[in-house]
Design an enzyme around this catalytic site. Structure first.
Site, PDB file in Angstrom:
ATOM      1  N   HIS A  54      40.708   9.506 112.102  1.00 10.76           N
ATOM      2  CA  HIS A  54      41.363   8.108 113.031  1.00 10.76           C
ATOM      3  C   HIS A  54      42.160   8.977 114.085  1.00 10.76           C
ATOM      4  O   HIS A  54      43.336   9.376 113.807  1.00 10.76           O
ATOM      5  CB  HIS A  54      42.864   7.732 111.614  1.00 10.76           C
ATOM      6  N   PHE A  55      41.044   9.265 114.832  1.00 11.13           N
ATOM      7  CA  PHE A  55      40.096   9.381 115.178  1.00 11.13           C
ATOM      8  C   PHE A  55      39.644  11.739 115.558  1.00 11.13           C
ATOM      9  O   PHE A  55      40.700  11.947 116.418  1.00 11.13           O
ATOM     10  CB  PHE A  55      40.139   8.666 116.567  1.00 11.13           C
TER      11      PHE A  55
END
EC number: 4.2.1.59
Length: 149
Positions: A54-55
């Protein structure tokens, strides 16, 4: 280990909340007043396990976990206000309204979690939560927690 009666360190937080690694999202309580407010800190580290996905290449602290951190802060304030619960009781996250995300939170940031008590009725408490980073609002929401067995 408390420096004053309005500060809670990790050991004291662990006595109040059932959460443990990797889901304990409050590092320290820096001030509180029963039935009124609580200020806490969450230091955001690149070592948090969710940053792997993420991410990749652009790590952002998940918004739902900012809400969870505020919910944990409300739980601490509820426990400190109402006193020790029966060993079978917990405060459960019951509702969230009007959640808004205003800025991303990234590794290296320090989140200041502010929760204010609004009211309590029949074991359900309502709070307003605001999370800031460097004085800027990152997230705000209205939350409720319920005292249940």
């Amino acid at each position: 280990m408390t420096t004053n009666s309005h500060t809670l360190h990790l050991e004291e937080i662990l006595e109040l909340l059932p959460h443990r690694f990797p889901f304990l999202l409050v590092d320290r309580v820096i001030d509180f007043k029963k039935w009124q407010f609580l200020y806490a800190i969450k230091n955001v580290s690149y070592n948090e396990p969710f940053f792997q996905g993420h991410f990749p290449g652009k790590p952002i602290f998940p918004g739902v976990l900012i809400l969870e951190a505020m919910a944990q802060a409300t739980g601490i304030l509820a426990f400190k206000s109402a006193g020790k619960l029966d060993s079978s009781e917990l405060y459960y996250f019951a509702a969230i309204d009007n959640a808004r995300f205003k800025r991303p939170v990234q590794p290296g940031d320090q989140m200041i979690l502010e929760v204010k008590f609004i009211k309590e009725r029949r074991g359900v408490a309502r709070f307003k939560g605001v999370t800031t980073v460097d004085g800027e609002v990152a997230c705000e929401a209205l939350m409720m927690c319920a005292r249940r067995q």
